[in-house]
Design an enzyme around this catalytic site. Structure first.
Site, PDB file in Angstrom:
ATOM      1  N   MET A  27      15.269  25.324 -28.711  1.00  0.00           N
ATOM      2  CA  MET A  27      15.178  25.683 -27.294  1.00  0.00           C
ATOM      3  C   MET A  27      13.734  25.777 -26.812  1.00  0.00           C
ATOM      4  O   MET A  27      13.320  26.806 -26.273  1.00  0.00           O
ATOM      5  CB  MET A  27      15.928  26.993 -27.060  1.00  0.00           C
ATOM      6  CG  MET A  27      17.405  26.875 -27.353  1.00  0.00           C
ATOM      7  SD  MET A  27      18.165  25.442 -26.567  1.00  0.00           S
ATOM      8  CE  MET A  27      19.852  25.953 -26.448  1.00  0.00           C
ATOM      9  N   ARG A  28      12.981  24.707 -27.033  1.00  0.00           N
ATOM     10  CA  ARG A  28      11.606  24.645 -26.522  1.00  0.00           C
ATOM     11  C   ARG A  28      11.341  23.230 -26.031  1.00  0.00           C
ATOM     12  O   ARG A  28      11.899  22.262 -26.566  1.00  0.00           O
ATOM     13  CB  ARG A  28      10.590  24.919 -27.641  1.00  0.00           C
ATOM     14  CG  ARG A  28      10.556  26.327 -28.159  1.00  0.00           C
ATOM     15  CD  ARG A  28       9.588  26.418 -29.321  1.00  0.00           C
ATOM     16  NE  ARG A  28       8.205  26.150 -28.923  1.00  0.00           N
ATOM     17  CZ  ARG A  28       7.334  27.077 -28.540  1.00  0.00           C
ATOM     18  NH1 ARG A  28       7.694  28.346 -28.512  1.00  0.00           N
ATOM     19  NH2 ARG A  28       6.107  26.756 -28.196  1.00  0.00           N
ATOM     20  N   HIS A  46      22.490  17.592 -26.407  1.00  0.00           N
ATOM     21  CA  HIS A  46      22.614  18.536 -25.298  1.00  0.00           C
ATOM     22  C   HIS A  46      24.083  18.606 -24.866  1.00  0.00           C
ATOM     23  O   HIS A  46      24.758  17.579 -24.775  1.00  0.00           O
ATOM     24  CB  HIS A  46      21.733  18.074 -24.126  1.00  0.00           C
ATOM     25  CG  HIS A  46      21.756  19.048 -22.976  1.00  0.00           C
ATOM     26  ND1 HIS A  46      21.070  20.247 -23.009  1.00  0.00           N
ATOM     27  CD2 HIS A  46      22.410  19.003 -21.785  1.00  0.00           C
ATOM     28  CE1 HIS A  46      21.296  20.901 -21.868  1.00  0.00           C
ATOM     29  NE2 HIS A  46      22.100  20.171 -21.117  1.00  0.00           N
ATOM     30  N   ASN A 105      17.462  14.513 -29.410  1.00  0.00           N
ATOM     31  CA  ASN A 105      17.986  15.834 -29.041  1.00  0.00           C
ATOM     32  C   ASN A 105      19.465  15.705 -28.720  1.00  0.00           C
ATOM     33  O   ASN A 105      19.914  14.647 -28.268  1.00  0.00           O
ATOM     34  CB  ASN A 105      17.249  16.372 -27.806  1.00  0.00           C
ATOM     35  CG  ASN A 105      17.733  17.762 -27.422  1.00  0.00           C
ATOM     36  OD1 ASN A 105      17.978  18.609 -28.275  1.00  0.00           O
ATOM     37  ND2 ASN A 105      17.878  18.003 -26.121  1.00  0.00           N
ATOM     38  N   ASP A 134      15.323  17.997 -21.416  1.00  0.00           N
ATOM     39  CA  ASP A 134      16.562  17.240 -21.666  1.00  0.00           C
ATOM     40  C   ASP A 134      16.554  15.943 -20.849  1.00  0.00           C
ATOM     41  O   ASP A 134      17.560  15.577 -20.225  1.00  0.00           O
ATOM     42  CB  ASP A 134      17.788  18.096 -21.299  1.00  0.00           C
ATOM     43  CG  ASP A 134      17.850  19.389 -22.108  1.00  0.00           C
ATOM     44  OD1 ASP A 134      17.584  19.347 -23.325  1.00  0.00           O
ATOM     45  OD2 ASP A 134      18.147  20.450 -21.520  1.00  0.00           O
ATOM     46  N   GLY A 145      22.800  26.776 -35.694  1.00  0.00           N
ATOM     47  CA  GLY A 145      22.659  25.684 -36.652  1.00  0.00           C
ATOM     48  C   GLY A 145      23.937  24.957 -36.990  1.00  0.00           C
ATOM     49  O   GLY A 145      24.042  24.342 -38.048  1.00  0.00           O
ATOM     50  N   SER A 146      24.932  24.951 -36.051  1.00  0.00           N
ATOM     51  CA  SER A 146      26.168  24.233 -36.386  1.00  0.00           C
ATOM     52  C   SER A 146      25.949  22.716 -36.368  1.00  0.00           C
ATOM     53  O   SER A 146      26.574  21.990 -37.147  1.00  0.00           O
ATOM     54  CB  SER A 146      27.306  24.638 -35.453  1.00  0.00           C
ATOM     55  OG  SER A 146      27.136  24.120 -34.165  1.00  0.00           O
ATOM     56  N   GLY A 199       9.889  15.848 -20.810  1.00  0.00           N
ATOM     57  CA  GLY A 199      10.718  16.537 -19.814  1.00  0.00           C
ATOM     58  C   GLY A 199      11.797  17.406 -20.453  1.00  0.00           C
ATOM     59  O   GLY A 199      12.014  17.383 -21.669  1.00  0.00           O
TER      60      GLY A 199
HETATM   61  C1  GAR Z   1      24.290  23.061 -28.998  1.00  0.00           C
HETATM   62  O1  GAR Z   1      25.370  23.164 -28.123  1.00  0.00           O
HETATM   63  C2  GAR Z   1      23.265  22.093 -28.452  1.00  0.00           C
HETATM   64  O2  GAR Z   1      23.831  21.004 -27.774  1.00  0.00           O
HETATM   65  C3  GAR Z   1      22.487  22.989 -27.506  1.00  0.00           C
HETATM   66  O3  GAR Z   1      22.357  24.188 -28.213  1.00  0.00           O
HETATM   67  C4  GAR Z   1      23.495  24.361 -29.052  1.00  0.00           C
HETATM   68  C5  GAR Z   1      22.993  24.644 -30.435  1.00  0.00           C
HETATM   69  O4  GAR Z   1      24.062  24.948 -31.273  1.00  0.00           O
HETATM   70  N1  GAR Z   1      21.241  22.408 -27.145  1.00  0.00           N
HETATM   71  C6  GAR Z   1      20.727  22.502 -25.941  1.00  0.00           C
HETATM   72  O5  GAR Z   1      21.234  23.133 -25.035  1.00  0.00           O
HETATM   73  C7  GAR Z   1      19.411  21.750 -25.746  1.00  0.00           C
HETATM   74  N2  GAR Z   1      19.008  21.780 -24.406  1.00  0.00           N
HETATM   75  P1  GAR Z   1      23.880  24.902 -32.827  1.00  0.00           P
HETATM   76  O6  GAR Z   1      22.658  25.764 -33.135  1.00  0.00           O
HETATM   77  O7  GAR Z   1      25.142  25.529 -33.361  1.00  0.00           O
HETATM   78  O8  GAR Z   1      23.696  23.480 -33.247  1.00  0.00           O
END
Ligand code: GAR
Length: 240
Positions: A116-117, A135, A133, A171, A38-39, A169
């Site tokens: 992550m879904r 990524h 989103n 990402d 959750g950053s 799709g």
């Molecule tokens: C982040 O790096 C985000 O870009 C990635 O998950 C991490 C979540 O970090 N998302 C993906 O890979 C989506 N395909 P966070 O929970 O600290 O925000």
């Protein structure tokens, strides 16, 4: 007509360059979907708190009960809900449940922040072209899990963060904004991830603000945003 086009675009992932869609939200209430740390949620909350982002977080939904992001939400006084996918017959039903929670809180724009879904039709239809989103790669390179590891493995010299509209799709939706970082020979997944994360935290609140301001439009797969008001004001003297 516009609504029909937006819907077709978001759910089918086919983008006609003959259709232009103004990207807007009916209000500035955000729903943030998370799965973990959750950053990015924290970065959004911080940007709101310091006045950099004119919005509020109306609801945080997690598909993981132990997500730290839920703790951050509750600490910030934001409602955080855990929804267990095992309580639903199928993925569509699960996403329909998320959609109704978001609707019940009058959410205008949905932000995936480490969710992550894959997003399914019921949620895409409830928020057509109103789901973002973030990524950790320069899409379309390295979608999916462990984007930073994929970039290192591939030998990429540049990577970064991408904010994009969500379609069905992985990402895969139209890119709204990107920020690049160098990849050094000495990098590990951790060092590269940390460098990209700084950009994620800067970029995401900015892009959310642009979308909420209604300054972006979708032409085919291209998202085109008006320059920020301050940038056009700066250009005026030179134009005259
Ligand atoms: C982040 O790096 C985000 O870009 C990635 O998950 C991490 C979540 O970090 N998302 C993906 O890979 C989506 N395909 P966070 O929970 O600290 O925000």
């Amino acid at each position: 007509m516009l609504a029909v086009s937006s819907l077709a675009t978001a759910t089918s992932g086919t983008y006609s360059s003959r259709v232009e869609i103004r990207l807007t939200a009916p209000n500035r209430r955000l729903g943030v979907l998370i799965s973990g740390r959750g950053s990015n949620l924290q970065a959004i909350l911080k940007a709101i708190q310091v006045g950099d982002l004119d919005a509020s977080v109306a609801l945080v939904v997690s598909n993981r009960e132990d997500a730290m992001g839920l703790v951050h939400a509750r600490t910030a006084g934001v409602k955080g809900e855990y929804l267990n996918s095992r309580d639903y017959a199928n993925r569509d039903d699960y996403d329909a449940a998320i959609a109704s929670l978001l609707r019940a809180r009058s959410v205008g724009l949905v932000c995936l922040a480490g969710f992550m879904r894959l997003v399914r039709r019921p949620l895409l239809e409830a928020f057509p072209n109103r789901i973002l989103n973030i990524h950790p790669s320069l899409l379309p390179a390295f979608p999916g899990l462990d984007a930073q590891g994929q970039a290192l493995e591939h030998g990429a010299k540049v990577s970064g963060a991408t904010v994009h509209l969500v379609d069905a799709g992985l990402d895969a939706g139209p890119i709204v904004a990107q920020s690049a970082v160098p990849v050094f020979d000495t990098d590990t997944v951790d060092t590269l991830s940390a460098r990209i994360l700084v950009e994620e935290h800067r970029l995401y609140p900015q892009v959310i603000g642009r979308l909420l301001d209604g300054t972006c439009r979708l032409q085919g797969r291209r998202v085109i945003c008006d320059p920020p008001a301050s940038a056009s004001a700066r250009r005026l003297p030179a134009d005259n």
